[in-house]
Enzyme design. Structure first.
Site, mmCIF file in Angstrom:
data_model
loop_
_atom_site.group_PDB
_atom_site.id
_atom_site.type_symbol
_atom_site.label_atom_id
_atom_site.label_comp_id
_atom_site.label_asym_id
_atom_site.label_seq_id
_atom_site.Cartn_x
_atom_site.Cartn_y
_atom_site.Cartn_z
ATOM 1 N N ASP A 17 0.846 -1.347 -0.058
ATOM 2 C CA ASP A 17 0.058 0.057 0.206
ATOM 3 C C ASP A 17 0.846 1.172 -0.025
ATOM 4 O O ASP A 17 0.252 2.304 0.322
ATOM 5 C CB ASP A 17 -0.905 0.164 1.189
ATOM 6 C CG ASP A 17 -2.001 -1.076 1.273
ATOM 7 O OD1 ASP A 17 -2.380 -1.389 -0.100
ATOM 8 O OD2 ASP A 17 -2.425 -1.649 2.235
ATOM 9 N N HIS A 97 4.480 -7.458 -0.599
ATOM 10 C CA HIS A 97 4.173 -8.355 0.618
ATOM 11 C C HIS A 97 5.340 -9.408 0.469
ATOM 12 O O HIS A 97 5.885 -9.693 -0.434
ATOM 13 C CB HIS A 97 2.962 -9.545 0.184
ATOM 14 C CG HIS A 97 1.520 -8.974 0.444
ATOM 15 N ND1 HIS A 97 0.765 -7.841 -0.221
ATOM 16 C CD2 HIS A 97 0.698 -8.888 1.608
ATOM 17 C CE1 HIS A 97 -0.142 -7.495 0.230
ATOM 18 N NE2 HIS A 97 -0.404 -8.326 1.379
ATOM 19 N N GLY A 451 12.397 -49.095 -0.003
ATOM 20 C CA GLY A 451 10.974 -49.350 0.665
ATOM 21 C C GLY A 451 10.903 -48.758 2.007
ATOM 22 O O GLY A 451 11.882 -48.481 2.948
ATOM 23 N N LEU A 452 9.861 -48.946 2.264
ATOM 24 C CA LEU A 452 9.568 -48.758 3.821
ATOM 25 C C LEU A 452 10.121 -49.597 4.701
ATOM 26 O O LEU A 452 10.523 -50.607 4.304
ATOM 27 C CB LEU A 452 8.090 -48.866 3.928
ATOM 28 C CG LEU A 452 7.058 -47.939 3.197
ATOM 29 C CD1 LEU A 452 5.615 -48.196 3.302
ATOM 30 C CD2 LEU A 452 7.393 -46.313 3.877
ATOM 31 N N GLY A 454 10.413 -52.409 7.400
ATOM 32 C CA GLY A 454 9.677 -53.430 7.414
ATOM 33 C C GLY A 454 9.110 -54.105 6.301
ATOM 34 O O GLY A 454 8.404 -55.049 5.968
ATOM 35 N N LYS A 457 13.551 -55.326 2.586
ATOM 36 C CA LYS A 457 14.576 -55.046 1.700
ATOM 37 C C LYS A 457 15.943 -55.861 2.003
ATOM 38 O O LYS A 457 16.634 -56.396 1.357
ATOM 39 C CB LYS A 457 15.036 -53.671 2.028
ATOM 40 C CG LYS A 457 13.976 -52.443 1.545
ATOM 41 C CD LYS A 457 14.331 -51.191 1.770
ATOM 42 C CE LYS A 457 14.568 -50.607 3.279
ATOM 43 N NZ LYS A 457 13.559 -50.804 4.132
ATOM 44 N N SER A 458 16.204 -55.690 3.463
ATOM 45 C CA SER A 458 17.515 -56.575 4.157
ATOM 46 C C SER A 458 17.530 -57.870 3.684
ATOM 47 O O SER A 458 18.407 -58.519 3.468
ATOM 48 C CB SER A 458 17.719 -56.274 5.246
ATOM 49 O OG SER A 458 17.953 -54.790 5.628
ATOM 50 N N SER A 525 16.096 -44.899 2.001
ATOM 51 C CA SER A 525 16.529 -44.049 1.224
ATOM 52 C C SER A 525 15.256 -43.220 0.521
ATOM 53 O O SER A 525 14.480 -43.284 -0.842
ATOM 54 C CB SER A 525 17.041 -44.390 -0.177
ATOM 55 O OG SER A 525 16.625 -45.635 -0.707
#
Length: 614
Positions: A17, A97, A451-452, A454, A457-458, A525
């Protein structure tokens, strides 16, 4: 009027303004830059949505978005063109702004001067300081301080002098030396194009006179060493090969010796082509096509420079960042740095400090939030050609892009290269990467399981390695939990630490692949950008992304380690899938669904997908 010397690019900025749009509208009106149909439209719009009673609402000439007219504010950067008898102008009306700081940076990045507005009733505000600081950062040296709405303070000289004194004190701490202060009224037109009769105490120039008097020193650019970033390799037929771009600095003539950077190869200028035909000489501000005397490698993103004084090429820098994204800076995450036609993956280290706009104090910072300004080190994947922003905007100004969303997250100004990197050289070895792989009778690969928690993956990675061992393949399995017991024991689970965790793992996996091994990695990851960063470290085809696709509810139901239960109870922060996101691969090389497949079936599927191994 000829060439760039007759053209002035300037911005208007200030707090909300302060009357920016009204001021520009009045400039257009008083400079007679409006056609009859525009004047008719202004009258009609003023009667319909104007806020100035029976007077024309000049802001409507600039505020083009419906949201701007409804709210009476500027949101987007509006560009307008007008001219006087002495000069042509391009003006950018920038929003006030704080949330639209990114728009203001866009407008200021190409400006030669700034008109900073201050409402005579309010004085110097936070946004005034912010915009002044940004103008200084972006290399704007000429500032016109327009103290607006003087009609609302009864044309008071004292009010004007108090504001000018306060601003000059702040400007001196920034290093702004060329500041011209003018009291104006956009509605009444005082000191815009004509001297005000209501402020006979002011003997300075009108706004238009001040703008006409600003010297745009294009001759200075022409006298500097030659630089031209290559934007296009021009190859219309087999008989012609030239390199097109806008000359950023200096002059060039046929016969000049030049160097191509970052390769460092030298050649000469055979001829200069332009839209209007061959040129005997070209200078800063012209777009040309250069034909070299030698057939050497030169492509988009390279810089053609004078051979006697070329710019630098480096991969580590200190820079100022203006953070423009709602999401904060993720330290060590891979971003894309775009500097002119150069694009390179980079990571940003923890900021050295951020700047308090009100006090200019340097404050400690672990990251940068929206609209914050700070200084940080930037590490690139490869060398880029640059010059300090204070010397060359074209080779010193850049933007950072989020590699996942493609959004521009920051604007930056390079300061200098980090010299310590020049003392570290890659030591060549007699045994090559290919020879190490040949001795093992296999092609190196990185099998990246993501992956998540649980998801399995391993377990699946271990089963795959067992099968590879039975095939007499040389392997190594890097597991997320195991790595955090040693190499990454100093890292937590914030987004920044997760990014650094994956960066380190990527470097280790790359070294193992260089040794000829098949490397298996089992890490959540969670972020695509970090997985893409590791992929970029390796030759084409050696990074195999394997998505262990398990729904969250299934992984949580397994919860072998009790981690989901702790996360749900609030005892484990930043846990993927609960209060930290997981970004699944968009196009993985291999995907296994552990709901539909057993561990053995998943392992066999992966082995079949990666064959043959040589």
């Amino acid at each position: 009027m000829t060439g760039q010397s007759s053209l002035l690019r300037f911005i208007t900025c200030g707090s909300v303004d302060d009357g920016k749009s009204t001021l520009i509208g009045r400039l257009l009106y008083d400079s007679k830059a409006l056609h009859t149909d525009q004047l008719d439209a202004l009258d009609a719009d003023s009667r319909r949505v104007g806020t100035q009673g029976e007077k024309p609402d000049f802001a409507l000439l600039v505020d083009g978005l419906s949201a701007e007219r409804e709210q009476g504010i500027t949101i987007d950067v509006a560009y307008r063109f007008f001219a006087t008898e002495n000069r042509k102008f391009i003006v950018a009306d920038c929003p006030g702004h704080e949330q639209y700081t990114r728009n203001m940076v866009t407008g200021a990045s190409t400006a030669d001067a700034a008109v900073i507005l201050i409402d005579a009733r309010k004085g110097v505000l936070r946004q005034t300081r912010r915009h002044s600081f940004l103008c200084h950062l972006l290399g704007i040296e000429d500032v016109i301080l327009a103290v607006t709405k003087m009609d609302l303070v009864d044309w008071s000289q004292r009010a004007f002098d108090d504001i000018v004194g306060a601003y000059q004190e702040f400007a001196s701490t920034l290093g702004l030396k060329r500041v011209t202060a003018i009291p104006v009224s956009g509605i009444e037109g005082d000191n815009i194009a004509q001297q005000s009769t209501s402020m006979d105490w002011f003997r300075g120039p009108t706004l238009i006179e001040a703008l006409e008097g600003i010297e745009v020193n294009t001759s200075r650019l022409a006298q500097q060493p030659f630089r031209m970033p290559v934007q296009l390799v021009n190859r219309p037929n087999l008989d012609f090969r030239g390199f097109s771009g806008l000359i950023a600095r200096g002059t060039v003539e046929p016969g000049d010796a030049v160097r191509i950077l970052p390769s460092g190869r030298e050649s000469g200028i055979a001829r200069i082509e332009s839209f209007d035909g061959p040129l005997a000489r070209a200078q800063a501000g012209q777009s040309v096509t250069l034909v070299l005397t030698d057939e050497i490698d030169c492509s988009r993103g390279d810089v053609i420079a004078t051979a006697a004084a070329p710019p630098q090429a480096a991969d580590q820098f200190e820079a100022t960042l203006v953070w423009l994204d709602d999401a904060p800076l993720q330290v060590n995450r891979s971003y894309l740095l775009k500097l002119g036609a150069q694009s390179v993956p980079v990571s940003v280290r923890q900021p050295k400090h951020r700047v308090d706009i009100n006090t200019l104090d340097q404050m400690a910072a672990k990251t940068l939030e929206l609209n914050e300004i700070g200084v940080a080190e930037i590490h690139a994947d490869r060398r880029i050609v640059f010059e300090p922003y204070a010397e060359n905007r074209a080779l010193g100004g850049f933007i950072l892009i989020d590699r996942h969303t493609n959004a521009t997250v920051a604007a930056g100004m390079l300061h200098f290269a980090l010299r310590r990197a020049q003392n570290v050289h890659w030591q060549p070895t007699d045994i090559t990467r290919a020879e190490r792989a040949q001795m093992k009778n296999q092609t190196p690969r990185i099998l990246w399981f993501t992956g998540l928690s649980g998801s399995g993956k391993s377990t699946i990675a271990n089963a795959v390695e067992m099968r590879l061992a039975l095939m007499n393949r040389h392997t190594f399995l890097l597991d997320g939990d195991n790595i955090r017991h040693g190499l990454n024991r100093d890292l937590g689970f914030t987004e920044a630490d997760r990014a650094e965790n994956i960066r380190r793992i990527g470097e280790v996996a790359k070294l193992m692949a260089d040794a000829g091994l098949i490397v298996l990695t089992a890490f959540i990851s969670p972020f695509r950008a970090e997985r893409d960063m590791v992929r970029a470290m390796l030759p084409e085809g050696e990074f195999i992304e394997i998505h262990v696709d398990t729904p969250l509810e299934v992984a949580e139901a397994r919860d072998v380690k009790g981690l989901y239960q702790k996360a749900r109870a609030g005892k484990l922060k930043n846990f993927t899938g609960i209060d930290s996101p997981y970004e699944p691969p968009l196009d993985p090389e291999i995907s296994v669904n552990t709901v539909e497949m057993s561990v053995d079936e998943a392992a066999e599927h992966i082995i079949r997908a990666i064959l043959p191994l040589k």
